[in-house]
Design a protein around this motif. Structure first.
Motif, PDB file in Angstrom:
ATOM      1  N   GLY A  80       0.802  -1.212   0.000  1.00 28.65           N
ATOM      2  CA  GLY A  80       0.000   0.000   0.000  1.00 28.65           C
ATOM      3  C   GLY A  80       0.835   1.261   0.000  1.00 28.65           C
ATOM      4  N   ASP A  81       0.544   2.154   0.949  1.00 29.47           N
ATOM      5  CA  ASP A  81       1.228   3.440   1.035  1.00 29.47           C
ATOM      6  C   ASP A  81       2.309   3.464   2.103  1.00 29.47           C
ATOM      7  OD1 ASP A  81      -0.274   4.778  -1.007  1.00 29.47           O
ATOM      8  OD2 ASP A  81      -1.974   4.863   0.375  1.00 29.47           O
ATOM      9  N   SER A  82       2.689   2.308   2.610  1.00 25.44           N
ATOM     10  CA  SER A  82       3.749   2.241   3.612  1.00 25.44           C
ATOM     11  C   SER A  82       5.127   2.224   2.956  1.00 25.44           C
ATOM     12  CB  SER A  82       3.578   0.991   4.483  1.00 25.44           C
ATOM     13  OG  SER A  82       2.485   1.144   5.363  1.00 25.44           O
ATOM     14  N   SER A  83       6.149   2.409   3.786  1.00 22.04           N
ATOM     15  CA  SER A  83       7.527   2.400   3.292  1.00 22.04           C
ATOM     16  C   SER A  83       7.908   1.028   2.769  1.00 22.04           C
ATOM     17  CB  SER A  83       8.482   2.791   4.424  1.00 22.04           C
ATOM     18  OG  SER A  83       8.226   4.089   4.890  1.00 22.04           O
ATOM     19  N   GLY A  84       8.926   1.009   1.904  1.00 22.79           N
ATOM     20  CA  GLY A  84       9.463  -0.245   1.408  1.00 22.79           C
ATOM     21  C   GLY A  84       8.795  -0.727   0.139  1.00 22.79           C
ATOM     22  N   ASP A  85       9.503  -1.571  -0.578  1.00 27.64           N
ATOM     23  CA  ASP A  85       8.961  -2.231  -1.757  1.00 27.64           C
ATOM     24  C   ASP A  85       8.477  -3.622  -1.382  1.00 27.64           C
ATOM     25  OD1 ASP A  85       9.609  -0.077  -3.438  1.00 27.64           O
ATOM     26  OD2 ASP A  85      11.668  -0.822  -3.655  1.00 27.64           O
ATOM     27  N   PHE A  86       7.517  -4.126  -2.133  1.00 27.19           N
ATOM     28  CA  PHE A  86       6.977  -5.448  -1.833  1.00 27.19           C
ATOM     29  C   PHE A  86       8.086  -6.504  -1.850  1.00 27.19           C
ATOM     30  CE2 PHE A  86       4.893  -9.475  -2.836  1.00 27.19           C
ATOM     31  CZ  PHE A  86       3.865  -9.486  -1.907  1.00 27.19           C
ATOM     32  N   GLY A  87       9.049  -6.345  -2.721  1.00 28.37           N
ATOM     33  CA  GLY A  87      10.136  -7.310  -2.800  1.00 28.37           C
ATOM     34  C   GLY A  87      11.010  -7.350  -1.559  1.00 28.37           C
ATOM     35  N   GLU A  88      10.896  -6.320  -0.718  1.00 29.63           N
ATOM     36  CA  GLU A  88      11.657  -6.270   0.524  1.00 29.63           C
ATOM     37  C   GLU A  88      10.850  -6.763   1.725  1.00 29.63           C
ATOM     38  OE1 GLU A  88      14.280  -2.279  -0.479  1.00 29.63           O
ATOM     39  OE2 GLU A  88      12.278  -2.060   0.383  1.00 29.63           O
ATOM     40  N   ALA A  89       9.582  -7.065   1.511  1.00 26.46           N
ATOM     41  CA  ALA A  89       8.711  -7.491   2.617  1.00 26.46           C
ATOM     42  C   ALA A  89       9.119  -8.864   3.129  1.00 26.46           C
ATOM     43  CB  ALA A  89       7.256  -7.516   2.151  1.00 26.46           C
ATOM     44  N   ARG A  90       8.948  -9.063   4.432  1.00 24.94           N
ATOM     45  CA  ARG A  90       9.253 -10.330   5.070  1.00 24.94           C
ATOM     46  C   ARG A  90       8.165 -10.625   6.108  1.00 24.94           C
ATOM     47  NH1 ARG A  90      12.047  -9.785   1.367  1.00 24.94           N
ATOM     48  NH2 ARG A  90      14.316 -10.105   1.169  1.00 24.94           N
TER      49      ARG A  90
END
Length: 286
Positions: A80-90
């Motif tokens: 969404g509008d949060s920091s970070g890219d989806f590829g960095e999500a854990r």
């Protein structure tokens, strides 16, 4: 915002400071002058399902607020509008985000804390509650993902479907799995799926997570399914193990991947009826 007899309900958008940046939040508040009866934290589904379901979640959040609850919707890291890219999500970052959201709301609202999740968000809520880092009074699960590996498999099929539509060389989900196993991220419908996130979700199964708090489970039932759907095997397992489980169905449609925006009044009404024991107006005993 929702209109009530006293006008629009208060809605506060803000960014919550967190590790790696900020998390976008929406706080739905009860009517002015009314103390909150408790807090509810909403956990969104995976990838594009977040965008397709945001309007339904917002409608339900307004209904919860009108019933006297403070509702916090948070965009997890990389979403969404949060920091970070989806590829960095854990997965562990999302756990930390949920802990942060719960702690933030618990500091500001007296009363029980409810976790409400849709699809993968529901599985995250179950996984989080099983670790009990904070007191949770109940779980509300909208069409929950029950097996992380199946969830990722379905997500990977979106890449196969896109390649078929583009007349490109089709690639089976198993091939994408091979790339992930080799440590390579995979792009699916514009989202870069990291191997670490896929592997962490793969390892989560609701069958291994016996809820220790009451669970309110809403499941989709197609309108052409005339008879009541059989009780899911997991529901029978939980009941046999002593879980406090309440179930109901809705037939509005799978709005989380629909090509059009669905209002889903059946889901909202089914939620109100299923959760009547804690949503019903409080009686004035004075």
């Amino acid at each position: 915002m929702s209109n009530t007899a006293t006008g629009p309900l208060p809605l506060l958008p803000f960014f919550l400071p967190a590790s790696g940046g900020q998390r976008y939040c929406l706080l739905h508040l009860p009517p002015p002058g009314q103390s909150a009866r408790g807090g509810i934290v909403y956990l969104h589904p995976l990838a594009e399902e977040l965008n397709k379901s945001r309007h339904v979640a917002a409608a339900q959040a307004r209904a919860f607020a009108a019933a006297g609850y403070s509702v916090l919707q948070i965009d997890l890291y990389g979403c969404g509008d949060s920091s970070g890219d989806f590829g960095e999500a854990r997965w562990d970052i999302w756990h930390n985000d949920l802990h942060l959201a719960c702690a933030w709301l618990a500091q500001r609202v007296d009363g029980p804390l409810t976790l409400w999740g849709l699809r993968l968000g529901a599985l995250l809520a179950l996984d989080f509650a099983s670790r009990a880092p904070l007191p949770v009074a109940r779980l509300l699960l909208w069409q929950p993902e029950l097996d992380g590996r199946r969830c990722i498999d379905r997500f990977l099929r979106l890449r196969l479907a896109a390649r078929l539509l583009a007349s490109a060389e089709a690639q089976a989900p198993g091939d994408a799995r091979a790339e992930l196993a080799q440590g390579s991220p995979v792009e699916v419908a514009g989202y870069l799926l990291a191997p670490a996130l896929a592997q962490a979700i793969d390892a989560v199964s609701a069958a291994a997570l016996l809820p220790r708090v009451p669970v309110y489970w809403l499941a989709y039932q197609a309108p052409d399914q005339t008879s009541a759907a059989p009780l899911p095997a997991l529901a029978r397992q939980w009941l046999d193990q002593g879980a406090a489980l309440h179930m109901a169905s809705f037939g509005d449609g799978p709005f989380w991947h629909s090509g059009e925006l669905l209002a889903c009044p059946q889901l909202l009404e089914a939620t109100r009826e299923l959760c009547h024991d804690w949503l019903a107006p409080e009686r004035n005993t004075s």
